[in-house]
Motif scaffolding. Structure first.
Motif, PDB file in Angstrom:
ATOM      1  N   ASP A 134       2.634  -1.167 -14.945  1.00 40.89           N
ATOM      2  CA  ASP A 134       2.457  -1.584 -13.553  1.00 40.89           C
ATOM      3  C   ASP A 134       3.788  -1.701 -12.815  1.00 40.89           C
ATOM      4  OD1 ASP A 134      -0.216  -1.696 -14.121  1.00 40.89           O
ATOM      5  OD2 ASP A 134      -0.286  -3.879 -14.342  1.00 40.89           O
ATOM      6  N   LEU A 135       4.771  -2.323 -13.473  1.00 39.52           N
ATOM      7  CA  LEU A 135       6.067  -2.535 -12.817  1.00 39.52           C
ATOM      8  C   LEU A 135       7.066  -1.418 -13.104  1.00 39.52           C
ATOM      9  CD1 LEU A 135       6.507  -6.387 -13.331  1.00 39.52           C
ATOM     10  CD2 LEU A 135       5.365  -5.150 -11.486  1.00 39.52           C
ATOM     11  N   LYS A 136       6.727  -0.522 -14.013  1.00 42.29           N
ATOM     12  CA  LYS A 136       7.547   0.660 -14.310  1.00 42.29           C
ATOM     13  C   LYS A 136       8.942   0.301 -14.826  1.00 42.29           C
ATOM     14  CE  LYS A 136       4.089   2.925 -12.554  1.00 42.29           C
ATOM     15  NZ  LYS A 136       3.052   3.470 -13.447  1.00 42.29           N
ATOM     16  N   ILE A 137       9.032  -0.812 -15.559  1.00 41.73           N
ATOM     17  CA  ILE A 137      10.299  -1.220 -16.158  1.00 41.73           C
ATOM     18  C   ILE A 137      10.429  -0.529 -17.516  1.00 41.73           C
ATOM     19  CG2 ILE A 137      11.687  -3.149 -16.984  1.00 41.73           C
ATOM     20  CD1 ILE A 137      11.277  -3.182 -13.969  1.00 41.73           C
ATOM     21  N   PRO A 138      11.475   0.263 -17.732  1.00 46.19           N
ATOM     22  CA  PRO A 138      11.576   1.040 -18.976  1.00 46.19           C
ATOM     23  C   PRO A 138      12.043   0.242 -20.188  1.00 46.19           C
ATOM     24  CG  PRO A 138      13.464   1.504 -17.585  1.00 46.19           C
ATOM     25  CD  PRO A 138      12.556   0.613 -16.784  1.00 46.19           C
ATOM     26  N   LEU A 139      12.430  -1.012 -20.010  1.00 43.45           N
ATOM     27  CA  LEU A 139      12.900  -1.829 -21.129  1.00 43.45           C
ATOM     28  C   LEU A 139      11.727  -2.501 -21.839  1.00 43.45           C
ATOM     29  CD1 LEU A 139      15.911  -3.663 -19.422  1.00 43.45           C
ATOM     30  CD2 LEU A 139      15.980  -1.576 -20.799  1.00 43.45           C
ATOM     31  N   GLU A 140      11.919  -2.779 -23.132  1.00 50.00           N
ATOM     32  CA  GLU A 140      10.957  -3.611 -23.842  1.00 50.00           C
ATOM     33  C   GLU A 140      11.008  -5.013 -23.244  1.00 50.00           C
ATOM     34  OE1 GLU A 140       8.786  -2.791 -26.199  1.00 50.00           O
ATOM     35  OE2 GLU A 140       9.417  -0.675 -26.106  1.00 50.00           O
ATOM     36  N   LEU A 141       9.890  -5.717 -23.288  1.00 46.45           N
ATOM     37  CA  LEU A 141       9.798  -7.017 -22.614  1.00 46.45           C
ATOM     38  C   LEU A 141      10.876  -8.008 -23.060  1.00 46.45           C
ATOM     39  CD1 LEU A 141       6.607  -8.878 -21.599  1.00 46.45           C
ATOM     40  CD2 LEU A 141       8.381 -10.117 -22.832  1.00 46.45           C
ATOM     41  N   PRO A 142      11.116  -8.212 -24.355  1.00 44.55           N
ATOM     42  CA  PRO A 142      12.176  -9.158 -24.748  1.00 44.55           C
ATOM     43  C   PRO A 142      13.556  -8.747 -24.241  1.00 44.55           C
ATOM     44  CG  PRO A 142      10.748  -8.676 -26.614  1.00 44.55           C
ATOM     45  CD  PRO A 142      10.400  -7.686 -25.545  1.00 44.55           C
ATOM     46  N   GLU A 143      13.832  -7.449 -24.232  1.00 43.68           N
ATOM     47  CA  GLU A 143      15.127  -6.972 -23.754  1.00 43.68           C
ATOM     48  C   GLU A 143      15.275  -7.217 -22.257  1.00 43.68           C
ATOM     49  OE1 GLU A 143      17.808  -2.854 -23.549  1.00 43.68           O
ATOM     50  OE2 GLU A 143      15.792  -2.812 -24.419  1.00 43.68           O
ATOM     51  N   TYR A 144      14.218  -6.966 -21.512  1.00 41.39           N
ATOM     52  CA  TYR A 144      14.254  -7.191 -20.058  1.00 41.39           C
ATOM     53  C   TYR A 144      14.521  -8.661 -19.742  1.00 41.39           C
ATOM     54  CZ  TYR A 144      12.694  -7.608 -15.221  1.00 41.39           C
ATOM     55  OH  TYR A 144      12.622  -7.892 -13.871  1.00 41.39           O
ATOM     56  N   ILE A 145      13.821  -9.539 -20.432  1.00 41.45           N
ATOM     57  CA  ILE A 145      13.997 -10.968 -20.185  1.00 41.45           C
ATOM     58  C   ILE A 145      15.403 -11.415 -20.545  1.00 41.45           C
ATOM     59  CG2 ILE A 145      13.261 -13.243 -21.008  1.00 41.45           C
ATOM     60  CD1 ILE A 145      10.400 -12.125 -20.989  1.00 41.45           C
ATOM     61  N   LEU A 146      15.935 -10.903 -21.636  1.00 42.80           N
ATOM     62  CA  LEU A 146      17.298 -11.240 -22.020  1.00 42.80           C
ATOM     63  C   LEU A 146      18.292 -10.773 -20.963  1.00 42.80           C
ATOM     64  CD1 LEU A 146      19.360 -12.318 -24.026  1.00 42.80           C
ATOM     65  CD2 LEU A 146      19.287 -10.099 -25.195  1.00 42.80           C
ATOM     66  N   GLU A 147      18.126  -9.569 -20.436  1.00 43.59           N
ATOM     67  CA  GLU A 147      19.023  -9.061 -19.405  1.00 43.59           C
ATOM     68  C   GLU A 147      18.963  -9.931 -18.148  1.00 43.59           C
ATOM     69  OE1 GLU A 147      21.286  -6.802 -19.617  1.00 43.59           O
ATOM     70  OE2 GLU A 147      20.781  -6.185 -21.655  1.00 43.59           O
ATOM     71  N   MET A 148      17.771 -10.368 -17.772  1.00 44.76           N
ATOM     72  CA  MET A 148      17.622 -11.225 -16.590  1.00 44.76           C
ATOM     73  C   MET A 148      18.294 -12.583 -16.819  1.00 44.76           C
ATOM     74  SD  MET A 148      16.056  -9.464 -14.250  1.00 44.76           S
ATOM     75  CE  MET A 148      17.107  -8.150 -14.897  1.00 44.76           C
ATOM     76  N   ALA A 149      18.135 -13.125 -18.021  1.00 47.70           N
ATOM     77  CA  ALA A 149      18.763 -14.411 -18.320  1.00 47.70           C
ATOM     78  C   ALA A 149      20.285 -14.302 -18.327  1.00 47.70           C
ATOM     79  CB  ALA A 149      18.260 -14.928 -19.670  1.00 47.70           C
ATOM     80  N   LEU A 150      20.802 -13.233 -18.875  1.00 49.83           N
ATOM     81  CA  LEU A 150      22.252 -13.027 -18.893  1.00 49.83           C
ATOM     82  C   LEU A 150      22.801 -12.855 -17.483  1.00 49.83           C
ATOM     83  CD1 LEU A 150      22.612 -10.722 -22.013  1.00 49.83           C
ATOM     84  CD2 LEU A 150      23.379 -13.094 -21.790  1.00 49.83           C
ATOM     85  N   LEU A 151      22.062 -12.161 -16.627  1.00 52.14           N
ATOM     86  CA  LEU A 151      22.478 -12.025 -15.234  1.00 52.14           C
ATOM     87  C   LEU A 151      22.558 -13.394 -14.571  1.00 52.14           C
ATOM     88  CD1 LEU A 151      23.075 -10.413 -12.649  1.00 52.14           C
ATOM     89  CD2 LEU A 151      20.595 -10.156 -12.345  1.00 52.14           C
ATOM     90  N   ALA A 152      21.558 -14.219 -14.814  1.00 54.38           N
ATOM     91  CA  ALA A 152      21.560 -15.566 -14.249  1.00 54.38           C
ATOM     92  C   ALA A 152      22.759 -16.365 -14.742  1.00 54.38           C
ATOM     93  CB  ALA A 152      20.257 -16.278 -14.610  1.00 54.38           C
ATOM     94  N   LYS A 153      23.022 -16.310 -16.020  1.00 53.46           N
ATOM     95  CA  LYS A 153      24.141 -17.065 -16.597  1.00 53.46           C
ATOM     96  C   LYS A 153      25.476 -16.577 -16.025  1.00 53.46           C
ATOM     97  CE  LYS A 153      26.148 -18.347 -21.083  1.00 53.46           C
ATOM     98  NZ  LYS A 153      26.117 -19.805 -20.854  1.00 53.46           N
ATOM     99  N   GLU A 154      25.628 -15.274 -15.890  1.00 57.25           N
ATOM    100  CA  GLU A 154      26.872 -14.702 -15.372  1.00 57.25           C
ATOM    101  C   GLU A 154      27.149 -15.120 -13.928  1.00 57.25           C
ATOM    102  OE1 GLU A 154      26.328 -10.539 -15.793  1.00 57.25           O
ATOM    103  OE2 GLU A 154      26.393 -10.572 -17.993  1.00 57.25           O
ATOM    104  N   THR A 155      26.115 -15.393 -13.170  1.00 59.63           N
ATOM    105  CA  THR A 155      26.283 -15.739 -11.757  1.00 59.63           C
ATOM    106  C   THR A 155      26.341 -17.240 -11.515  1.00 59.63           C
ATOM    107  OG1 THR A 155      23.876 -15.527 -11.459  1.00 59.63           O
ATOM    108  CG2 THR A 155      25.230 -13.615 -10.909  1.00 59.63           C
ATOM    109  N   GLY A 156      26.366 -18.033 -12.587  1.00 60.56           N
ATOM    110  CA  GLY A 156      26.512 -19.476 -12.435  1.00 60.56           C
ATOM    111  C   GLY A 156      25.226 -20.251 -12.334  1.00 60.56           C
TER     112      GLY A 156
END
Length: 239
Positions: A134-156
């Motif tokens: 549906d969302l056309k995200i090519p990453l596996e779900l755990p990998e996508y969530i990890l990337e989003m969390a790391l982005l959040a951490k990197e931005t404070g």
């Protein structure tokens, strides 16, 4: 914190009267979540009422817009004295940075402690299949969530919202100072509802969650007080 202090009860009701009735019915609950439905119905008055009862507040409005707009929203929300505030990671790096700075400045303007800004990684109602098809995200779900969390951490950003099933991975990668807030928690005796990636309260806490957001298993129970007590005892047993 005591185990029961880690439970945030979702005040997912349509109006102020229903909200206050539930708060009065569960005086032992110290931390409440106010989401879109209730806040849209009552506006900031519900926050004032909760503060007057010395309750902690998780303002879960999931801001997602351009940097200037989310900054303005976070600046205003910080003036209410809420404890946790949500923003979608999908609004991007610039917006996350702007939101963090705005929340701090908004709280400082009124002499309050700034809220902890918590990033939404992926809604717990979305499955791996929906993420891909549906969302056309090519990453596996755990990998996508990890990337989003790391982005959040990197931005404070102070932490992330994630399903219990991703907690252990995020705790290992993001460290102990990164708050992990878990909705979608379901006791073994509760109906799953629309949650796709759930664990029990004890399992989520053992995986490394800081806070558990629990709604219907408590608020829709025939005896909400007994449901609260049962979950609190489950968490105390593993503390």
């Amino acid at each position: 914190m005591k185990p029961e202090e880690r439970i945030i009860v979702a005040l997912d009701v349509p109006d102020e009267q229903s909200a206050i009735a539930l708060v009065d019915q569960l005086p032992q609950v110290g931390f409440w979540k106010v989401g879109l439905e209730l806040f849209t119905s009552t506006g900031p008055r519900i926050l004032e009422l909760l503060k007057s009862r010395n309750k902690r507040i998780f303002l879960d409005l999931k801001f997602d817009d351009i940097p200037n707009t989310v900054a303005g929203a976070c600046r205003s929300a910080a003036r209410y004295g809420v404890d946790l505030l949500t923003i979608h990671t999908t609004c991007g790096r610039d917006a996350l940075k702007a939101a963090t700075e705005a929340a701090q400045s908004g709280a400082a303007q009124v002499g309050l402690k700034p809220p902890k800004l918590i990033a939404i990684t992926l809604l717990t109602s979305i499955s791996a299949r929906q993420l891909a098809f549906d969302l056309k995200i090519p990453l596996e779900l755990p990998e996508y969530i990890l990337e989003m969390a790391l982005l959040a951490k990197e931005t404070g950003v102070d932490g992330a919202v994630c399903s219990p099933q991703e907690v252990a991975q995020l705790r290992d990668t993001c460290g102990n100072d990164f708050l992990l807030v878990c909705p979608g928690v379901r006791p073994i005796w509760a109906d799953m509802g629309d949650q796709k990636r759930s664990l029990t309260p004890a399992q989520a806490m053992q995986a490394g969650a800081d806070y558990l957001v629990i709604g219907r298993p408590i608020t829709a129970a025939s005896d909400p007080g007994l449901a609260w007590q049962s979950i609190s005892e489950e968490l105390t047993a593993i503390a």
